[in-house]
Design an enzyme around this catalytic site. Sequence first.
Site, PDB file in Angstrom:
ATOM      1  N   GLU A   1      -6.274   3.898  -6.147  1.00  0.00           N
ATOM      2  CA  GLU A   1      -7.589   4.053  -5.532  1.00  0.00           C
ATOM      3  C   GLU A   1      -8.066   5.474  -5.810  1.00  0.00           C
ATOM      4  O   GLU A   1      -7.384   6.442  -5.468  1.00  0.00           O
ATOM      5  CB  GLU A   1      -7.517   3.818  -4.024  1.00  0.00           C
ATOM      6  CG  GLU A   1      -8.902   3.893  -3.374  1.00  0.00           C
ATOM      7  CD  GLU A   1      -8.840   4.145  -1.873  1.00  0.00           C
ATOM      8  OE1 GLU A   1      -9.754   3.668  -1.163  1.00  0.00           O
ATOM      9  OE2 GLU A   1      -7.907   4.828  -1.408  1.00  0.00           O
TER      10      GLU A   1
ATOM     11  N   ASP B   1       0.850  -1.188   0.000  1.00  0.00           N
ATOM     12  CA  ASP B   1       0.000   0.000   0.000  1.00  0.00           C
ATOM     13  C   ASP B   1       0.889   1.241   0.000  1.00  0.00           C
ATOM     14  O   ASP B   1       1.876   1.309   0.740  1.00  0.00           O
ATOM     15  CB  ASP B   1      -0.888   0.018   1.237  1.00  0.00           C
ATOM     16  CG  ASP B   1      -2.347   0.282   0.899  1.00  0.00           C
ATOM     17  OD1 ASP B   1      -2.599   1.241   0.160  1.00  0.00           O
ATOM     18  OD2 ASP B   1      -3.213  -0.466   1.373  1.00  0.00           O
TER      19      ASP B   1
ATOM     20  N   HIS C   1     -10.912  -3.516   2.679  1.00  0.00           N
ATOM     21  CA  HIS C   1     -10.834  -3.163   4.094  1.00  0.00           C
ATOM     22  C   HIS C   1     -11.756  -2.008   4.473  1.00  0.00           C
ATOM     23  O   HIS C   1     -11.961  -1.750   5.664  1.00  0.00           O
ATOM     24  CB  HIS C   1      -9.391  -2.793   4.451  1.00  0.00           C
ATOM     25  CG  HIS C   1      -8.895  -1.600   3.698  1.00  0.00           C
ATOM     26  ND1 HIS C   1      -8.606  -1.640   2.348  1.00  0.00           N
ATOM     27  CD2 HIS C   1      -8.660  -0.325   4.080  1.00  0.00           C
ATOM     28  CE1 HIS C   1      -8.215  -0.445   1.948  1.00  0.00           C
ATOM     29  NE2 HIS C   1      -8.240   0.372   2.971  1.00  0.00           N
ATOM     30  N   ASP C   2     -12.301  -1.301   3.482  1.00  0.00           N
ATOM     31  CA  ASP C   2     -13.186  -0.154   3.739  1.00  0.00           C
ATOM     32  C   ASP C   2     -14.651  -0.460   3.472  1.00  0.00           C
ATOM     33  O   ASP C   2     -15.499   0.416   3.645  1.00  0.00           O
ATOM     34  CB  ASP C   2     -12.775   1.032   2.855  1.00  0.00           C
ATOM     35  CG  ASP C   2     -11.514   1.721   3.326  1.00  0.00           C
ATOM     36  OD1 ASP C   2     -11.203   1.633   4.534  1.00  0.00           O
ATOM     37  OD2 ASP C   2     -10.828   2.346   2.493  1.00  0.00           O
TER      38      ASP C   2
ATOM     39  N   ASP D   1      -3.216   4.663  -2.310  1.00  0.00           N
ATOM     40  CA  ASP D   1      -4.360   5.126  -1.531  1.00  0.00           C
ATOM     41  C   ASP D   1      -4.783   6.530  -1.964  1.00  0.00           C
ATOM     42  O   ASP D   1      -3.944   7.432  -2.084  1.00  0.00           O
ATOM     43  CB  ASP D   1      -3.975   5.119  -0.050  1.00  0.00           C
ATOM     44  CG  ASP D   1      -5.126   5.401   0.869  1.00  0.00           C
ATOM     45  OD1 ASP D   1      -6.031   4.557   0.954  1.00  0.00           O
ATOM     46  OD2 ASP D   1      -5.116   6.460   1.528  1.00  0.00           O
TER      47      ASP D   1
END
Length: 579
Positions: A278, A107, A350-351, A215
């Site tokens: 993302e 990430d 994860h979100d 991210d």
Amino acid sequence: MSQTTTPPPTDEQWFREAVVYQIYPRSFQDSNGDGIGDVRGIIDRLDYLKTLGIDVLWLSPIYRSPQDDNGYDISDYEEIDPVFGTLADVDELIEQAHARGIRIVMDLVVNHTSDEHPWFVESRSSKDNPKRDWYWWRAPREGFEAGTPGAEPTNWESFFSGPAWELDRETGEYYLHLFTRKQPDLNWENDEVRQAVYAMMRWWLDRGIDGFRMDVINMISKDVSQTGDLADGPPKPGSILGDGSPHFIAGPRIHEFLQEMHREVFEGREQKYLTVGEMPNATVEQAVLFTDPQRHEVDMIFQFEHVDLDRGEHKWDRRRIDLRDLKASFGRWQAALAETGWNSLYWNNHDQPRAVSRFGSDDPEHRVASAKLLGTVLHLHRGTPYVYQGEELGMTNMPFADAGAFLDVESVNYYRTATEAGADPQEVLANLRLGSRDNARSPMQWDDSQQAGFTTGVPWSPVNPNYPQINAADELADDDSVFHHYRRLIELRHTEPVVAQGDFTMLAADHPTLYAFTRSYEGTELMVLANFSSNDLEVTSDDVPDVSGWEDAELVLGNLGDAEPTSTLRPWEARILRR
């Protein structure tokens, strides 16, 4: 288990045939009994991932961090947080994964850092510090005294509730934080910031990783006026604060920054790395530009259109998704990226809440079938599929008893601000149960022993109480499990070129419960039929005009066994047919 060495990457688009598995390290496997998952725990489970057949392992952040936002607030990009292990552990993970033919993607969180990062510590130390301009500092709004209501430089609301500006009383100025106050935004207008980020990225590539998931990368370019001030945002529904996203989503220099990153970090290297951006609020038109191979920006993006369909006026205003809207969204992205660019495919991360509870049915009668159906539909689209830990088991949302059961900063902040503003606590709680990020972060369910085999200690987040019924050990032993269905879907992508390369055609777009489409490539055609309901569904030529030509088609894979297909789809049944 036999091990193989990853062949040297020669195909610039190897990721089209790949399947990525996301690990949230804190919740995957604890190796030392402290209740928190770690890198050595991941190493211990690599053979499980090899059995599943995945090609790429994406790790949510394991860098040194105060853990205000569970690792997305980074205080040192080149150190591992002790809670997860050491750099030596990561080196071993890379080596062991590569030995099994699995690439490692890290990430990359560079829209912001932690307020404990040395860069920010220097930046806030004084107005004339050399790193002051590495972050977004602004004086109070003209005519207002610092610290008084309305003195913030803009009216923007942060994603985690409250103003997007925090006053630093030592210097009397505000810093921008689109997320928590402990996550100050980096100023990408500053060339030194960008070069420091690129140097860090090269450091990780040299260490042996195979790419980055980036991210909120479309937020790094902010819209700055000629005076250097950040613009106000329009009012945000349900809030006295403003929505600043028009001023920082895909800002004026975003393409320039991504192209520069490619030149500075990836260009000239022998290996083809995976780059995934993302990008909240990204449009299909933007995605074509971002993922066009000739533009050298990213290989694919994570977009949020399909996971925003169950929102009302805001994230916490939840409703059931209409399948027709879901098909329209997926179909639009499939069509837009058919000629140029590439799709990422996901239900979970994860979100996001657990897919089987959100898009399928977590009723015990239909959970297994609907989990398999969701995997079938997603993996047969054109794009690179992502499997989030536990998705391959059909893990479900958590049964949160009350507001005190939530741990995620976003959920905790929302409950407080909403109830303080007069919202009904029970209504807020009901929406949190549906949408909280905590749903995805409960520990991985490995077996039916205490704490689901995740830890010998007390887990940082409670284990879902349904782990005796849903766990990896049982599913590995059951050839008809969700796990083995996912394994077969992944194998199909690896062995059937039409899955990775074929054209996509949506069928029955207006049907309320039938999801149907075809894939075609070099004379091979697949049809996917899926019944998104708990009732039998008769599929006729009125629904799918071409279905009459598929009577003798081969059943490639079904989620309810290999019985001879009929014109009736059983509840939550999915079929892949070939002719």
